[in-house]
Design a protein around this motif. Structure first.
Motif, PDB file in Angstrom:
ATOM      1  N   ASP A 134     -11.213   3.428  -6.196  1.00 40.85           N
ATOM      2  CA  ASP A 134     -10.111   3.226  -5.265  1.00 40.85           C
ATOM      3  C   ASP A 134      -9.159   2.162  -5.790  1.00 40.85           C
ATOM      4  OD1 ASP A 134     -11.259   5.041  -3.609  1.00 40.85           O
ATOM      5  OD2 ASP A 134     -12.081   3.569  -2.221  1.00 40.85           O
ATOM      6  N   GLN A 135      -7.896   2.378  -5.516  1.00 38.01           N
ATOM      7  CA  GLN A 135      -6.892   1.391  -5.893  1.00 38.01           C
ATOM      8  C   GLN A 135      -5.855   1.340  -4.778  1.00 38.01           C
ATOM      9  OE1 GLN A 135      -4.063   2.231  -9.149  1.00 38.01           O
ATOM     10  NE2 GLN A 135      -4.811   0.315 -10.031  1.00 38.01           N
ATOM     11  N   HIS A 136      -5.519   0.122  -4.372  1.00 35.91           N
ATOM     12  CA  HIS A 136      -4.517  -0.060  -3.325  1.00 35.91           C
ATOM     13  C   HIS A 136      -3.432  -0.964  -3.874  1.00 35.91           C
ATOM     14  CE1 HIS A 136      -7.278   1.740  -0.461  1.00 35.91           C
ATOM     15  NE2 HIS A 136      -8.217   1.012  -1.027  1.00 35.91           N
ATOM     16  N   ILE A 137      -2.206  -0.493  -3.818  1.00 38.56           N
ATOM     17  CA  ILE A 137      -1.073  -1.262  -4.316  1.00 38.56           C
ATOM     18  C   ILE A 137      -0.202  -1.596  -3.120  1.00 38.56           C
ATOM     19  CG2 ILE A 137       0.938  -1.228  -5.829  1.00 38.56           C
ATOM     20  CD1 ILE A 137      -0.677   0.811  -7.536  1.00 38.56           C
ATOM     21  N   THR A 138       0.020  -2.875  -2.898  1.00 40.69           N
ATOM     22  CA  THR A 138       0.787  -3.304  -1.733  1.00 40.69           C
ATOM     23  C   THR A 138       2.176  -3.784  -2.113  1.00 40.69           C
ATOM     24  OG1 THR A 138      -0.167  -5.513  -1.894  1.00 40.69           O
ATOM     25  CG2 THR A 138      -1.297  -3.923  -0.466  1.00 40.69           C
ATOM     26  N   GLU A 139       2.569  -3.553  -3.304  1.00 39.28           N
ATOM     27  CA  GLU A 139       3.868  -3.976  -3.790  1.00 39.28           C
ATOM     28  C   GLU A 139       4.978  -3.154  -3.122  1.00 39.28           C
ATOM     29  OE1 GLU A 139       4.578  -4.912  -8.192  1.00 39.28           O
ATOM     30  OE2 GLU A 139       4.912  -2.771  -7.950  1.00 39.28           O
ATOM     31  N   ARG A 140       6.030  -3.827  -2.691  1.00 39.95           N
ATOM     32  CA  ARG A 140       7.180  -3.134  -2.092  1.00 39.95           C
ATOM     33  C   ARG A 140       8.306  -3.098  -3.098  1.00 39.95           C
ATOM     34  NH1 ARG A 140       6.027  -6.784   2.664  1.00 39.95           N
ATOM     35  NH2 ARG A 140       7.306  -8.147   1.418  1.00 39.95           N
ATOM     36  N   ALA A 141       9.214  -2.169  -2.930  1.00 40.31           N
ATOM     37  CA  ALA A 141      10.340  -2.032  -3.845  1.00 40.31           C
ATOM     38  C   ALA A 141      11.140  -3.324  -3.947  1.00 40.31           C
ATOM     39  CB  ALA A 141      11.225  -0.876  -3.405  1.00 40.31           C
ATOM     40  N   THR A 142      11.242  -4.079  -2.871  1.00 42.86           N
ATOM     41  CA  THR A 142      12.014  -5.325  -2.923  1.00 42.86           C
ATOM     42  C   THR A 142      11.273  -6.421  -3.684  1.00 42.86           C
ATOM     43  OG1 THR A 142      11.069  -6.010  -0.814  1.00 42.86           O
ATOM     44  CG2 THR A 142      13.197  -4.864  -0.755  1.00 42.86           C
ATOM     45  N   ASP A 143       9.954  -6.247  -3.872  1.00 40.85           N
ATOM     46  CA  ASP A 143       9.183  -7.238  -4.620  1.00 40.85           C
ATOM     47  C   ASP A 143       9.347  -7.072  -6.140  1.00 40.85           C
ATOM     48  OD1 ASP A 143       8.174  -8.195  -2.257  1.00 40.85           O
ATOM     49  OD2 ASP A 143       6.325  -7.014  -2.380  1.00 40.85           O
ATOM     50  N   VAL A 144       9.790  -5.918  -6.543  1.00 38.85           N
ATOM     51  CA  VAL A 144       9.897  -5.612  -7.969  1.00 38.85           C
ATOM     52  C   VAL A 144      11.261  -6.050  -8.472  1.00 38.85           C
ATOM     53  CG1 VAL A 144       9.842  -3.766  -9.667  1.00 38.85           C
ATOM     54  CG2 VAL A 144       8.387  -3.625  -7.643  1.00 38.85           C
ATOM     55  N   GLU A 145      11.234  -6.864  -9.507  1.00 36.23           N
ATOM     56  CA  GLU A 145      12.513  -7.281 -10.104  1.00 36.23           C
ATOM     57  C   GLU A 145      13.068  -6.128 -10.907  1.00 36.23           C
ATOM     58  OE1 GLU A 145      12.338 -10.935 -12.214  1.00 36.23           O
ATOM     59  OE2 GLU A 145      10.841 -11.754 -10.841  1.00 36.23           O
TER      60      GLU A 145
END
Length: 146
Positions: A134-145
């Motif tokens: 299992d892998q969960h990614i909680t990154e949001r588009a606004t968090d990505v430079e």
């Protein structure tokens, strides 16, 4: 050590403790007969498999992980020598593992046998996420430079 040899040694010893052992044994001896190109070598392997089976059954009953690992190691070494001497046998050994040994195992045992190889290449601003479970990614588009 070749990953297929690692998987084969584990699957072979694990299969010794199953109800389908006789079928696995016969398939292994037949594979060895073709690999070794000598019937007496294959028959010796069959006799060795028969001799080891009670040891693994007893080890499982007693929870003796050390004995089980020692038996796995011994068969891995034996298989490694055969594959080292005849590298083309790796593909045939993979077939034996996938078609004969692994199907004889329970789901839990099967997870001990498989190997996972993941490769990735990234460039620029790329990100790579890999997981063997299992892998969960909680990154949001606004968090990505950007």
């Amino acid at each position: 050590m070749d990953p297929i040899v690692l998987a084969a040694g584990t699957a072979l010893v694990s299969a010794m403790a199953t109800d389908g052992w006789q079928q696995v044994r016969n398939a292994t001896v037949a594979w060895w007969r073709g690999a070794a190109r000598a019937d007496d070598d294959a028959e010796a392997v069959g006799a060795d498999l028969d001799a080891v089976r009670p040891q693994i059954v007893t080890a499982r009953q007693e929870g003796d992980e050390d004995t089980e690992q020692a038996l796995i190691g011994a068969w891995r070494l034996r298989l490694q020598q055969l594959v080292r001497d005849q590298p083309h046998l790796a593909a045939e050994l993979r077939r034996l593992v996938e078609e004969e040994l692994t199907p004889a195992l329970s789901a839990g045992e099967r997870s001990r046998v498989g190997s996972i190889v993941m490769k990735a290449r990234a460039s620029g601003n790329a990100r790579i996420y890999q997981a063997a479970g299992d892998q969960h990614i909680t990154e949001r588009a606004t968090d990505v430079e950007r």
